[in-house]
Enzyme design. Structure first.
Site, PDB file in Angstrom:
ATOM      1  N   ASP A 178       0.909  -1.138   0.000  1.00 30.88           N
ATOM      2  CA  ASP A 178       0.000   0.000   0.000  1.00 30.88           C
ATOM      3  C   ASP A 178       0.949   1.188   0.000  1.00 30.88           C
ATOM      4  OD1 ASP A 178      -1.422   2.294   0.911  1.00 30.88           O
ATOM      5  OD2 ASP A 178      -3.026   0.955   1.528  1.00 30.88           O
ATOM      6  N   HIS A 179       1.062   1.852  -1.156  1.00 34.67           N
ATOM      7  CA  HIS A 179       2.161   2.820  -1.250  1.00 34.67           C
ATOM      8  C   HIS A 179       1.999   3.977  -0.260  1.00 34.67           C
ATOM      9  CE1 HIS A 179      -0.513   5.077  -3.950  1.00 34.67           C
ATOM     10  NE2 HIS A 179       0.275   6.112  -3.771  1.00 34.67           N
ATOM     11  N   HIS A 241      -5.748   2.754   1.345  1.00 34.88           N
ATOM     12  CA  HIS A 241      -4.958   3.892   1.823  1.00 34.88           C
ATOM     13  C   HIS A 241      -5.569   4.567   3.062  1.00 34.88           C
ATOM     14  CE1 HIS A 241      -3.013   3.183  -1.895  1.00 34.88           C
ATOM     15  NE2 HIS A 241      -3.745   3.946  -2.651  1.00 34.88           N
TER      16      HIS A 241
HETATM   17  C1  BG6 Z   1      -3.819   4.811  -6.175  1.00 30.41           C
HETATM   18  C2  BG6 Z   1      -5.211   4.920  -6.728  1.00 30.41           C
HETATM   19  O1  BG6 Z   1      -3.703   3.702  -5.331  1.00 30.41           O
HETATM   20  O2  BG6 Z   1      -3.499   5.979  -5.455  1.00 30.41           O
HETATM   21  C3  BG6 Z   1      -5.348   6.144  -7.599  1.00 30.41           C
HETATM   22  O3  BG6 Z   1      -5.514   3.762  -7.477  1.00 30.41           O
HETATM   23  C4  BG6 Z   1      -4.908   7.385  -6.869  1.00 30.41           C
HETATM   24  O4  BG6 Z   1      -6.687   6.312  -8.064  1.00 30.41           O
HETATM   25  C5  BG6 Z   1      -3.528   7.167  -6.240  1.00 30.41           C
HETATM   26  O5  BG6 Z   1      -4.854   8.462  -7.786  1.00 30.41           O
HETATM   27  C6  BG6 Z   1      -3.150   8.322  -5.348  1.00 30.41           C
HETATM   28  O6  BG6 Z   1      -1.812   8.184  -4.965  1.00 30.41           O
HETATM   29  P1  BG6 Z   1      -0.926   9.450  -4.600  1.00 30.41           P
HETATM   30  O7  BG6 Z   1       0.363   8.863  -4.141  1.00 30.41           O
HETATM   31  O8  BG6 Z   1      -0.826  10.276  -5.838  1.00 30.41           O
HETATM   32  O9  BG6 Z   1      -1.682  10.164  -3.526  1.00 30.41           O
END
Ligand code: BG6
Length: 491
Positions: A178-179, A241
């Site tokens: 989960d980045h 997230h």
């Molecule tokens: C991803 C989603 O996991 O996270 C996307 O699938 C979203 O829809 C993105 O835009 C948002 O990531 P960050 O790091 O740009 O906040």
């Protein structure tokens, strides 16, 4: 400044889906940055795999272009680019057929004792078939596997997917990314809570009035409409997230940062979430869908205009009033919201403290506002602590609300590394702390499923909102009914 980077052991990383979007935008640039910082050992190898026929040279050219497209020219120094590209090679193989797999096995085998990592940057329906072939070709024995969300579209499909992967790889070698957990400020949330004695005594329902978590995006769904329409904001952002952020805010202090110590505590939070379903869905959730509007000064189309079918009930916005039902948090609402095409890109966590029990100031001093701790994830990562102070100058006391403002960019003047840089190397280090354990993913679906079902059964369509605003007016009503208000931009 002396380097505090933790070195990693030699590894051979195989990226499935190597010519796809994730690989191009995130993985290749992240690996390059770590290499340029000297953190990747000389022997380490990166093997790209996809169905497309390509030579090693062609794959290197592809990767080179990915670097040029995603990294500022000033950071691309020739010897470092050369060294990085040299590590790359390519094998064409299909998840569902044998050609190419023996070649892959030979290349990984030639890497000897290096740690084998398999990154499945592919569609989830390929996770099972790829794992099976990794097993069949003897590649899974010591290997670690990395998978990305979406891990299922509900509890049932998540269980099936975890089962397929689990047949080949034991849980202690499965890394579910989960980045958000790799983001610098999310890490800082742990530092803030557990490296300061100041907050812990206040971190409970006696002192905290409510929590807000906003993950707002200004962009629409654009070329991802096909995928997004099958998911929606609840599955795309909340199930993973946002719930992970709730966990980090609400969890009990773990006894260490060991993977299971942290994940056990997060799991308890997920299991303590107050269930939302048919009976309370209308009072506690709002879903929305954007209509045409304006973003960054230009006209933008509505969600339905971006779909081929022109029809959809998929939500591009969600707001939820959640609650963690335990002694620490009982009665403290967690207001969560996320959406596409909102007024600006901002992700932040606001901890709203309770008001002072009694004001000693008379009316001329102005209102005594409550303290707030704002943890800004992006953009302009930082932490603000809002305090009341006396407005300077003579003539009695006038109070004013001001932030103690710590901007990471100003304080540290270093490039903010992308989450993937940290996460990929954590896999090599064998550190699972920032990865979701199987039971966490399943517990998150257990909470989300009844909400999705209640929405499906309701006759109501998602509430429309104009692109470039803060979502449907009912999302504002959701919090204002409780006498509180959404806070944006650290206000
Ligand atoms: C991803 C989603 O996991 O996270 C996307 O699938 C979203 O829809 C993105 O835009 C948002 O990531 P960050 O790091 O740009 O906040």
């Amino acid at each position: 400044m002396t380097s505090r980077l933790i070195p990693v052991p030699p590894f051979v990383l195989t990226v499935f889906g190597a010519t796809g979007d994730l690989s191009r935008r995130k993985l290749i640039p992240a690996l390059f940055h770590r290499d340029a910082d000297g953190q990747i050992p000389d022997e380490a190898l990166i093997i790209g795999v996809s169905r497309r026929t390509m030579s090693d040279e062609e794959f290197r050219a592809f990767a080179h272009k990915a670097l040029i497209d995603h990294i500022p020219a000033a950071e691309l120094k020739e010897p470092e680019v050369e060294r990085f590209l040299h590590r790359l090679s390519y094998v064409a193989a299909d998840a569902d057929a044998d050609p190419g797999w023996a070649e892959l096995a030979a290349r990984v085998g030639a890497a000897g004792d290096m740690i084998p990592v398999y990154y499945l940057a592919t569609a989830p329906h390929l996770f099972g078939p790829i794992c099976e072939r990794l097993g069949k070709y003897g590649l899974s024995e010591k290997g670690r596997v990395v998978i990305e969300k979406p891990i299922g579209k509900d509890l049932k499909s998540a269980l099936a997917l975890n089962e397929q992967v689990g047949r080949i790889f034991p849980e202690d070698r499965v890394y579910r990314i989960d980045h958000y957990l790799g983001k610098e400020t999310v890490q800082n949330l742990m530092a803030l809570r557990f490296a300061n004695a100041l907050f812990e005594p206040l971190w409970n329902n006696a002192h905290i009035d409510h929590v807000q978590i906003t993950v707002a995006e200004a962009l629409g769904v654009e070329e991802r409409a096909g995928y997004y329409d099958t998911a929606g904001a609840m599955r795309d952002m909340v199930q993973n997230h946002i719930l992970q952020l709730v966990c980090l805010v609400a969890m009990e202090p773990p006894s260490s940062l060991g993977a299971d110590a942290v994940r056990d505590e997060k799991l308890k939070v997920l299991r303590a979430l107050k269930p939302i379903g048919e009976n309370n869905m209308a009072a506690l959730t709002v879903r929305g869908q954007y209509r045409a509007g304006a973003s960054a000064g230009g006209a933008v189309p509505g969600y339905l205009d971006e779909l081929e079918s022109g029809k959809s009930q998929t939500e591009t916005f969600v707001a939820v009033k959640a609650e963690v039902e335990n002694w620490r948090w009982a009665g403290v609402p967690f207001y969560l919201r996320t959406g596409k095409r909102l007024a600006s890109r901002v992700s932040e966590i606001v901890i709203g403290f309770r008001p002072v029990p009694h004001s000693v100031f008379d009316e001329s001093a102005g209102p005594v506002e409550s303290n707030r701790l704002v943890i800004r994830l992006q953009p302009d990562e930082g932490v603000k602590l809002w305090l009341m102070i006396k407005d300077p100058g003579p003539g009695g006391i006038r109070l004013t609300h001001v932030p103690l403002d710590m901007s990471f960019a100003k304080a540290f003047k270093v490039r903010n590394p992308d989450a993937y840089e940290r996460l990929i190397l954590d896999v090599v280090r064998g550190n699972q702390t920032l990865f979701m354990r199987r039971d966490e993913v399943e517990a998150a679906w257990k909470w989300v499923d009844p909400i999705l079902e209640a929405w499906r059964n309701s006759k109501e369509a998602p509430r429309p909102y104009t692109a470039g605003t803060w979502g449907p007016s009912s999302a504002i009503a959701l919090i204002e009914r409780d006498g509180r208000t959404w806070l944006e931009d650290g206000a």
